[in-house]
Design a protein around this motif. Structure first.
Motif, PDB file in Angstrom:
ATOM      1  N   SER A 167      32.055  52.516  44.784  1.00 19.93           N
ATOM      2  CA  SER A 167      32.144  51.672  43.629  1.00 19.93           C
ATOM      3  C   SER A 167      31.600  50.241  43.574  1.00 19.93           C
ATOM      4  O   SER A 167      31.383  49.700  42.761  1.00 19.93           O
ATOM      5  CB  SER A 167      33.528  51.452  43.549  1.00 19.93           C
ATOM      6  N   THR A 168      30.968  49.965  44.855  1.00 16.09           N
ATOM      7  CA  THR A 168      30.145  48.715  45.052  1.00 16.09           C
ATOM      8  C   THR A 168      28.957  48.921  46.022  1.00 16.09           C
ATOM      9  O   THR A 168      28.831  50.345  46.402  1.00 16.09           O
ATOM     10  CB  THR A 168      31.105  47.532  45.579  1.00 16.09           C
ATOM     11  N   SER A 169      28.237  48.110  46.389  1.00 17.40           N
ATOM     12  CA  SER A 169      27.011  48.365  47.351  1.00 17.40           C
ATOM     13  C   SER A 169      27.379  47.375  48.385  1.00 17.40           C
ATOM     14  O   SER A 169      27.510  46.232  48.126  1.00 17.40           O
ATOM     15  CB  SER A 169      25.672  48.154  46.427  1.00 17.40           C
ATOM     16  N   GLU A 170      26.938  47.925  49.572  1.00 18.98           N
ATOM     17  CA  GLU A 170      26.887  47.181  50.772  1.00 18.98           C
ATOM     18  C   GLU A 170      25.560  47.311  51.351  1.00 18.98           C
ATOM     19  O   GLU A 170      24.879  48.237  51.510  1.00 18.98           O
ATOM     20  CB  GLU A 170      28.161  47.611  51.807  1.00 18.98           C
ATOM     21  N   LYS A 171      25.164  46.131  51.837  1.00 19.96           N
ATOM     22  CA  LYS A 171      24.024  46.204  52.577  1.00 19.96           C
ATOM     23  C   LYS A 171      23.904  45.253  53.699  1.00 19.96           C
ATOM     24  O   LYS A 171      24.206  43.976  53.830  1.00 19.96           O
ATOM     25  CB  LYS A 171      22.443  45.484  51.822  1.00 19.96           C
ATOM     26  N   VAL A 172      24.311  45.812  54.882  1.00 21.16           N
ATOM     27  CA  VAL A 172      24.548  45.200  56.171  1.00 21.16           C
ATOM     28  C   VAL A 172      23.529  45.571  57.323  1.00 21.16           C
ATOM     29  O   VAL A 172      22.714  46.430  57.209  1.00 21.16           O
ATOM     30  CB  VAL A 172      25.993  45.615  56.575  1.00 21.16           C
ATOM     31  N   GLN A 173      23.691  44.556  58.411  1.00 23.68           N
ATOM     32  CA  GLN A 173      22.961  44.640  59.488  1.00 23.68           C
ATOM     33  C   GLN A 173      23.521  45.393  60.625  1.00 23.68           C
ATOM     34  O   GLN A 173      22.723  46.052  61.417  1.00 23.68           O
ATOM     35  CB  GLN A 173      22.593  43.131  60.260  1.00 23.68           C
ATOM     36  N   ASN A 174      24.763  45.726  60.664  1.00 26.35           N
ATOM     37  CA  ASN A 174      25.185  46.707  61.862  1.00 26.35           C
ATOM     38  C   ASN A 174      26.639  47.213  61.286  1.00 26.35           C
ATOM     39  O   ASN A 174      26.982  46.750  60.094  1.00 26.35           O
ATOM     40  CB  ASN A 174      25.441  45.658  62.974  1.00 26.35           C
ATOM     41  N   VAL A 175      27.135  48.145  61.934  1.00 28.94           N
ATOM     42  CA  VAL A 175      28.352  48.982  61.660  1.00 28.94           C
ATOM     43  C   VAL A 175      29.425  48.180  61.377  1.00 28.94           C
ATOM     44  O   VAL A 175      30.338  48.224  60.454  1.00 28.94           O
ATOM     45  CB  VAL A 175      28.581  50.032  62.502  1.00 28.94           C
ATOM     46  N   ASP A 176      29.430  46.981  62.460  1.00 29.52           N
ATOM     47  CA  ASP A 176      30.697  46.299  62.308  1.00 29.52           C
ATOM     48  C   ASP A 176      30.951  45.352  61.074  1.00 29.52           C
ATOM     49  O   ASP A 176      32.150  45.063  60.534  1.00 29.52           O
ATOM     50  CB  ASP A 176      30.571  45.186  63.437  1.00 29.52           C
ATOM     51  N   GLU A 177      29.804  45.187  60.397  1.00 29.21           N
ATOM     52  CA  GLU A 177      30.014  44.459  59.017  1.00 29.21           C
ATOM     53  C   GLU A 177      30.306  45.270  57.857  1.00 29.21           C
ATOM     54  O   GLU A 177      30.684  44.788  56.722  1.00 29.21           O
ATOM     55  CB  GLU A 177      28.540  43.758  58.762  1.00 29.21           C
ATOM     56  N   ILE A 178      30.582  46.441  58.031  1.00 25.60           N
ATOM     57  CA  ILE A 178      30.747  47.442  56.864  1.00 25.60           C
ATOM     58  C   ILE A 178      32.299  47.071  56.367  1.00 25.60           C
ATOM     59  O   ILE A 178      33.205  47.123  57.024  1.00 25.60           O
ATOM     60  CB  ILE A 178      30.743  49.088  57.237  1.00 25.60           C
ATOM     61  N   LYS A 179      32.289  46.984  55.114  1.00 27.41           N
ATOM     62  CA  LYS A 179      33.777  46.520  54.464  1.00 27.41           C
ATOM     63  C   LYS A 179      34.604  47.933  54.135  1.00 27.41           C
ATOM     64  O   LYS A 179      35.592  47.876  54.169  1.00 27.41           O
ATOM     65  CB  LYS A 179      33.546  45.527  53.318  1.00 27.41           C
ATOM     66  N   ASN A 180      33.683  48.862  53.985  1.00 28.27           N
ATOM     67  CA  ASN A 180      34.382  50.099  53.377  1.00 28.27           C
ATOM     68  C   ASN A 180      34.960  50.767  55.005  1.00 28.27           C
ATOM     69  O   ASN A 180      34.510  51.030  55.866  1.00 28.27           O
ATOM     70  CB  ASN A 180      33.557  51.296  52.836  1.00 28.27           C
ATOM     71  N   HIS A 181      36.445  50.539  54.756  1.00 32.72           N
ATOM     72  CA  HIS A 181      37.198  50.742  56.101  1.00 32.72           C
ATOM     73  C   HIS A 181      36.756  52.354  56.821  1.00 32.72           C
ATOM     74  O   HIS A 181      36.636  52.550  57.848  1.00 32.72           O
ATOM     75  CB  HIS A 181      38.452  50.684  56.170  1.00 32.72           C
ATOM     76  N   ILE A 182      36.952  53.413  55.781  1.00 33.21           N
ATOM     77  CA  ILE A 182      36.842  54.634  56.251  1.00 33.21           C
ATOM     78  C   ILE A 182      35.350  54.950  56.716  1.00 33.21           C
ATOM     79  O   ILE A 182      34.972  55.561  57.697  1.00 33.21           O
ATOM     80  CB  ILE A 182      37.144  55.505  55.050  1.00 33.21           C
ATOM     81  N   ALA A 183      34.420  54.520  56.005  1.00 35.13           N
ATOM     82  CA  ALA A 183      32.943  54.465  56.436  1.00 35.13           C
ATOM     83  C   ALA A 183      32.874  54.260  57.733  1.00 35.13           C
ATOM     84  O   ALA A 183      32.027  54.720  58.485  1.00 35.13           O
ATOM     85  CB  ALA A 183      32.149  54.205  55.126  1.00 35.13           C
ATOM     86  N   ARG A 184      33.193  52.854  57.914  1.00 36.47           N
ATOM     87  CA  ARG A 184      32.935  52.233  59.169  1.00 36.47           C
ATOM     88  C   ARG A 184      33.427  52.959  60.244  1.00 36.47           C
ATOM     89  O   ARG A 184      32.689  53.216  61.286  1.00 36.47           O
ATOM     90  CB  ARG A 184      33.478  50.783  59.263  1.00 36.47           C
TER      91      ARG A 184
END
Length: 352
Positions: A82-99
């Motif tokens: 529902s949004t888009s995330e562009k991150v440098q590493n896994v720890d930065e992912i805001k989608n808790h389930i995905a992370r």
């Protein structure tokens, strides 16, 4: 059929390895409708005595795409939902389930994940667990592994309940992973038994010919509803025992004879009367009013899907009364649903 007791058992080495991961993985995982037994699939209940839920997968899905992200992009990890995330590493992912799914399977960047669903999230059809199961299925395939439905269910439950501390039970993960119409038994120690229900030809479809579903227009915070219900489990023990027994009664209706939709609907009505008392946030004035209008218009019974507070209303209605119910609820959008026999599947690459 009984699936692993512990995550350690579920995370045993994959029994079958497939060819190395292709460029693109796509999984399709069904949403579910739970008819009766909800609330007995949490440890606060089933650690003392077994719980039971009768549910079916439906023909509405969560689709997950996973691929190796091109190194030409600036970010190592991109997620689109529902949004888009562009991150440098896994720890930065805001989608808790995905992370946490990525962490669990130790998937290394670069990585691209996207997901889309047929229906909105937080609407009582088990969408979060379907996403978790579908993502894990895709990530295993990405690693070149084929795993069982039981392993997918246990891993998804571990992520949502043990890691993310969600106040949910285990029914949604199993419904999404296995698909079909099942009686799910939740036993002390956490072991889950999946009992597929084999109906006479056309019986399940005939039952669904009597089912109407309406979108209330309200997404709700599942955690708030379930947290209160979980706190009140001991106080609600007698009601929960009856709710579990109603799931078994519905199963017996399916096993003993061709499905009688009227009896099925009346059991759902009793289940709803019990369920709405489990927590103050399960129903509200609007839900009560819509439910009463449907009953007056000819519905035999029904329920709010999922935890409550919003989402979808489901009713069992004889065909000749269905237009009356539609007119009574003409401010709500009707959604047509059918049963789905398959659980989470890998669509691409073909033949997985």
């Amino acid at each position: 059929m009984t699936v692993p007791l512990t995550l350690q058992e579920a995370l045993r080495p994959a029994s079958e390895l497939v060819r190395p991961a292709p460029g693109l993985i796509v999984t399709r995982t069904p949403l579910r409708v739970s008819f009766a037994g909800g609330g007995t699939d949490i440890p606060d209940f089933y650690e003392d005595e077994f719980g039971a839920v009768l549910s079916t997968a439906i023909d509405k899905y969560v689709y997950v795409t996973v691929k190796r992200h091109s190194e030409i992009f600036l970010e190592p990890i991109r997620l689109n939902y529902s949004t888009s995330e562009k991150v440098q590493n896994v720890d930065e992912i805001k989608n808790h389930i995905a992370r946490e799914c990525i962490r669990l399977l130790d998937i290394r960047p670069p990585l691209y994940i996207s997901t889309v669903a047929d229906l909105p999230a937080s609407t009582g059809l088990g969408g979060s667990s379907s996403f978790a199961v579908g993502l894990l299925n895709a990530l295993h395939s990405f690693r070149g592994e084929r795993v069982s439905a039981g392993q997918l269910a246990e891993e998804a439950a571990y992520v949502e309940i043990e890691v993310l501390k969600q106040p949910i039970g285990k029914q949604d993960q199993y419904a999404a992973a296995f698909g079909g119409l099942n009686l799910l038994r939740f036993n002390p120690g956490g072991r889950v038994s999946v009992e597929p229900q084999r109906l006479a030809n056309g019986s399940l479809r005939r039952l669904f010919d009597h089912i109407l579903m309406f979108w209330t227009g309200h997404q709700r915070d599942t955690s708030a509803v379930l947290s209160e219900q979980k706190r009140r489990t001991h106080r609600n023990k007698e009601s929960l025992r009856r709710i579990r027994d109603l799931a078994l009664e519905l199963r017996n209706l399916l096993v003993d004879r061709d499905v009688d939709p009227e009896q099925f609907g009346r059991v759902l009505h009793e289940n709803w009367l019990l369920k709405r008392e489990l927590a103050s946030t399960i129903s509200n004035r609007n839900i009560d009013a819509w439910y009463e209008k449907a009953i007056v218009a000819g519905a035999w019974g029904g329920k709010i899907c999922g935890a409550g507070g919003g989402g979808f209303l489901l009713f069992v209605v004889r065909p000749e009364a269905q237009n009356n119910v539609r007119m009574a609820l003409n401010n709500l959008m009707e959604i047509s649903v059918l049963p789905e026999v398959h659980g989470s599947r890998v669509l691409l690459p073909a033949g997985e």
